[in-house]
Design an enzyme around this catalytic site. Structure first.
Site, PDB file in Angstrom:
ATOM      1  N   TYR A  18       0.844  -1.205   0.000  1.00  0.00           N
ATOM      2  CA  TYR A  18       0.000   0.000   0.000  1.00  0.00           C
ATOM      3  C   TYR A  18       0.877   1.252   0.000  1.00  0.00           C
ATOM      4  O   TYR A  18       0.659   2.167  -0.799  1.00  0.00           O
ATOM      5  CB  TYR A  18      -0.936  -0.001   1.213  1.00  0.00           C
ATOM      6  CG  TYR A  18      -1.878   1.169   1.221  1.00  0.00           C
ATOM      7  CD1 TYR A  18      -3.117   1.103   0.584  1.00  0.00           C
ATOM      8  CD2 TYR A  18      -1.530   2.363   1.847  1.00  0.00           C
ATOM      9  CE1 TYR A  18      -3.975   2.192   0.570  1.00  0.00           C
ATOM     10  CE2 TYR A  18      -2.385   3.455   1.840  1.00  0.00           C
ATOM     11  CZ  TYR A  18      -3.608   3.369   1.204  1.00  0.00           C
ATOM     12  OH  TYR A  18      -4.444   4.454   1.193  1.00  0.00           O
ATOM     13  N   HIS A  22       1.701   4.261  -3.192  1.00  0.00           N
ATOM     14  CA  HIS A  22       1.431   5.687  -2.994  1.00  0.00           C
ATOM     15  C   HIS A  22       2.690   6.552  -3.088  1.00  0.00           C
ATOM     16  O   HIS A  22       2.605   7.770  -2.983  1.00  0.00           O
ATOM     17  CB  HIS A  22       0.752   5.922  -1.639  1.00  0.00           C
ATOM     18  CG  HIS A  22      -0.691   5.572  -1.654  1.00  0.00           C
ATOM     19  ND1 HIS A  22      -1.140   4.282  -1.562  1.00  0.00           N
ATOM     20  CD2 HIS A  22      -1.789   6.361  -1.756  1.00  0.00           C
ATOM     21  CE1 HIS A  22      -2.455   4.278  -1.612  1.00  0.00           C
ATOM     22  NE2 HIS A  22      -2.884   5.527  -1.729  1.00  0.00           N
ATOM     23  N   TRP A  76      -7.316   3.607 -10.756  1.00  0.00           N
ATOM     24  CA  TRP A  76      -6.602   3.504  -9.480  1.00  0.00           C
ATOM     25  C   TRP A  76      -7.278   2.497  -8.559  1.00  0.00           C
ATOM     26  O   TRP A  76      -6.631   1.660  -7.943  1.00  0.00           O
ATOM     27  CB  TRP A  76      -6.509   4.881  -8.821  1.00  0.00           C
ATOM     28  CG  TRP A  76      -5.851   4.863  -7.476  1.00  0.00           C
ATOM     29  CD1 TRP A  76      -6.468   4.920  -6.262  1.00  0.00           C
ATOM     30  CD2 TRP A  76      -4.453   4.759  -7.205  1.00  0.00           C
ATOM     31  NE1 TRP A  76      -5.545   4.873  -5.249  1.00  0.00           N
ATOM     32  CE2 TRP A  76      -4.292   4.770  -5.810  1.00  0.00           C
ATOM     33  CE3 TRP A  76      -3.319   4.664  -8.010  1.00  0.00           C
ATOM     34  CZ2 TRP A  76      -3.046   4.686  -5.197  1.00  0.00           C
ATOM     35  CZ3 TRP A  76      -2.086   4.589  -7.394  1.00  0.00           C
ATOM     36  CH2 TRP A  76      -1.949   4.595  -6.012  1.00  0.00           C
ATOM     37  N   TRP A  77      -8.607   2.588  -8.468  1.00  0.00           N
ATOM     38  CA  TRP A  77      -9.340   1.646  -7.620  1.00  0.00           C
ATOM     39  C   TRP A  77      -9.102   0.208  -8.072  1.00  0.00           C
ATOM     40  O   TRP A  77      -8.916  -0.680  -7.249  1.00  0.00           O
ATOM     41  CB  TRP A  77     -10.827   1.948  -7.650  1.00  0.00           C
ATOM     42  CG  TRP A  77     -11.238   3.177  -6.915  1.00  0.00           C
ATOM     43  CD1 TRP A  77     -10.490   3.934  -6.049  1.00  0.00           C
ATOM     44  CD2 TRP A  77     -12.508   3.807  -6.983  1.00  0.00           C
ATOM     45  NE1 TRP A  77     -11.231   4.986  -5.578  1.00  0.00           N
ATOM     46  CE2 TRP A  77     -12.468   4.939  -6.134  1.00  0.00           C
ATOM     47  CE3 TRP A  77     -13.678   3.531  -7.685  1.00  0.00           C
ATOM     48  CZ2 TRP A  77     -13.568   5.772  -5.965  1.00  0.00           C
ATOM     49  CZ3 TRP A  77     -14.763   4.366  -7.525  1.00  0.00           C
ATOM     50  CH2 TRP A  77     -14.709   5.472  -6.667  1.00  0.00           C
TER      51      TRP A  77
END
Length: 115
Positions: A18, A22, A76-77
């Site tokens: 995660y 980012h 992105w999702w």
């Protein structure tokens, strides 16, 4: 400005992934977020519960909600769905939080950090 806070989570063992996804966030997604009136956006990870706390300063609700309708956000999702609990449309499961206290303003904090 409107201050939005919400919680999400990351799947077990996916915390590092995660963070990796980012850093950096896709430039096209960053641009869309800014173009839709988001002036500040931060996400914090609780290391024991894997809960994500997000805080955003936005211009208005309609523009904030419009981000979800963009192609880059949907892409992105889809990119993130394997590492976080997601809804059928791939959006992350989230819960909005109600503000109960604030001392100062996020804009003031961000402006001070940029000086």
């Amino acid at each position: 400005m409107i201050l939005k806070a919400f919680v999400m989570s990351v799947n077990p063992g996916m915390e590092d992934e995660y963070v990796k996804r980012h850093n950096p966030i896709w430039r096209e997604l960053e641009n869309v977020i800014k173009e839709h009136g988001v002036h500040f956006y931060a996400i914090f990870l609780h290391p024991e519960t894997r809960q994500l706390f997000a805080l955003a300063e936005i211009e208005n609700e309609a523009r904030w909600e419009a981000v979800a309708q963009t192609d880059v956000c949907k892409k992105w999702w889809a990119h993130m769905k394997e590492i976080m609990p997601s809804n059928p449309d791939n959006s992350p499961r989230s819960t909005n939080l109600r503000e109960v206290f604030q001392l100062g303003k996020v804009a003031n904090i961000v402006a001070g950090a940029n000086q």
